[in-house]
Motif scaffolding. Structure first.
Motif, PDB file in Angstrom:
ATOM      1  N   HIS A   1       3.125   1.549   9.648  1.00  0.00           N
ATOM      2  CA  HIS A   1       1.945   0.167  10.587  1.00  0.00           C
ATOM      3  C   HIS A   1       2.461  -0.712  10.062  1.00  0.00           C
ATOM      4  O   HIS A   1       2.609  -1.225   9.328  1.00  0.00           O
TER       5      HIS A   1
ATOM      6  N   HIS B   1      -0.298  -3.222   9.716  1.00  0.00           N
ATOM      7  CA  HIS B   1      -0.638  -3.618   9.092  1.00  0.00           C
ATOM      8  C   HIS B   1      -0.620  -3.927   7.940  1.00  0.00           C
ATOM      9  O   HIS B   1       0.884  -3.832   7.238  1.00  0.00           O
TER      10      HIS B   1
ATOM     11  N   HIS C   1      -5.570   3.551  16.160  1.00  0.00           N
ATOM     12  CA  HIS C   1      -6.303   2.271  14.749  1.00  0.00           C
ATOM     13  C   HIS C   1      -5.289   1.701  15.177  1.00  0.00           C
ATOM     14  O   HIS C   1      -5.264   0.312  14.473  1.00  0.00           O
TER      15      HIS C   1
HETATM   16 ZN   LIG Z   1      -3.462   0.215   9.038  1.00  0.00          ZN
END
Ligand SMILES: [Zn+2]
Length: 352
Positions: free
Chosen positions: A96, A98, A199
């Protein structure tokens, strides 16, 4: 992410994280590389999977990158010099967008001449943030924090949106799109893409039924609960609902027997216990939020209820506002809370 008092009944495979740069064999062909991180998380776990290149030669696929920093680059260079045994790196898979997961994607792809495999939503989010350095986010953050009742503090907080202000190397222009249910042949094994939400909007976990291994990313973590925030600039209007849906999805899909490889802390067994703990954690927090909303409350009013044991700095306050808004929104979706808008645009939440 917040510390989690009820972290019981999991079996850890190791006592502690290996030193940064050290390689640990989880299974033949599945290796673990620890990358240092600044701040309380201290490290991220990256995974190295034996793979084949297009000509059938032996290679290694990388899962996640570490943060954009010289230290991370040094750890990678050390691995390329000593850990490849003459094999090529075949591709980069990113769970992902981030910054600790995607931060070095551009650098790695260019340095190694490899391509990025990632879901569409995470790719476009990562690319947007790497190109505009969080500009869009600051504006949307400001609007959201004002609605959350932060008043003048909103401006400083919006500008500090910390994790998105961390620079990343430019996210590559092209990518191989990962979709929920895709099966990737990586070396000798099939890995199924399992998309989780809440998330991050389209977070890819990888599950190999043959090896009984589940690469969980940040979707399921031991010891800390994954951050679930109503997040400016993200296209998820109800992240807590989606996070809870994903807990149920994983329980039904992925067997309890798997070895879970999380992005932070230690590999563990007893996935289903952890899923239940995370569910209980959010149920308890929802009860606290509902109790607090006996009279009309803003998100800023709810932050001290959710985080009463911690003093929050500005960075943590941003996450805390996101978490409070996520819980309040979930209360509205499930019709336990009603939302009203004050004349100044602030949202007020009260029990139905
Ligand atoms: Zn994360």
């Amino acid at each position: 992410m917040s510390p989690d008092a009820g972290a019981i009944a999991l079996d850890y495979l190791y006592d502690r994280n290996p030193d940064p740069g050290a390689i640990v064999d989880i299974e033949p062909g599945v290796r673990w590389l620890t990358m240092p991180l600044p701040g309380s998380l201290a490290h991220i776990n990256l995974w190295l999977l034996d793979d084949k290149d297009e000509d059938g030669g032996d290679g290694v696929a990388l899962v996640d990158t570490g943060i954009f920093s010289n230290t991370s680059k040094e750890v990678w260079e050390h691995f390329f010099a000593t850990g490849l045994g003459g094999r090529k790196v075949t591709r980069l898979i990113v769970t992902h967008a981030h910054p600790d997961h995607i931060g070095l994607a551009g650098w790695l792809c260019e340095r190694l001449g490899i391509e990025l495999w990632i879901s569409e939503t995470e790719w476009s989010m990562g690319r947007r943030f790497s190109l505009d350095a969080g500009r869009i986010l600051i504006d949307s953050g400001l609007a959201l924090f004002r609605r959350g009742g932060l008043g003048k503090e909103a401006e400083a907080l919006a500008a500090s949106r910390p994790s998105m202000r961390i620079p990343t190397s430019p996210v590559p222009e092209n990518h191989h799109r990962l979709r929920d249910g895709d099966v990737l042949r990586i070396g000798a094994h099939d890995w199924r893409v399992v998309v989780g939400r809440g998330h991050a909007p389209e977070h890819c976990c990888l599950w190999c039924p043959t090896l009984d291994i589940f690469i969980a990313g940040d979707q399921v973590l031991p010891k800390i609960t994954p951050n679930v925030s109503l997040w400016p600039g993200r296209d998820d209007p109800d992240p807590l609902a989606h996070f809870i849906e994903t807990l149920d999805k994983l329980r039904d899909l992925v067997p309890d027997s798997v070895t879970v490889l999380p992005s932070h802390n230690l590999p563990f067994h007893r996935l289903h216990n952890r899923l239940r703990q995370l569910r209980d954690h959010h149920d308890e927090r929802m009860d606290e939020v509902l109790a607090a909303c006996d009279s009309p409350k803003t998100a800023a009013d709810v932050v001290p209820v959710l985080f009463r044991h911690r003093k929050l700095d500005q960075r943590q306050m941003a996450f805390a506002m996101g978490e409070a808004l996520a819980h309040l929104q979930y209360g509205v979706t499930t019709r336990r809370l009603a939302r009203e808008e004050r004349a100044d645009g602030t949202w007020l939440f009260q029990r139905t």
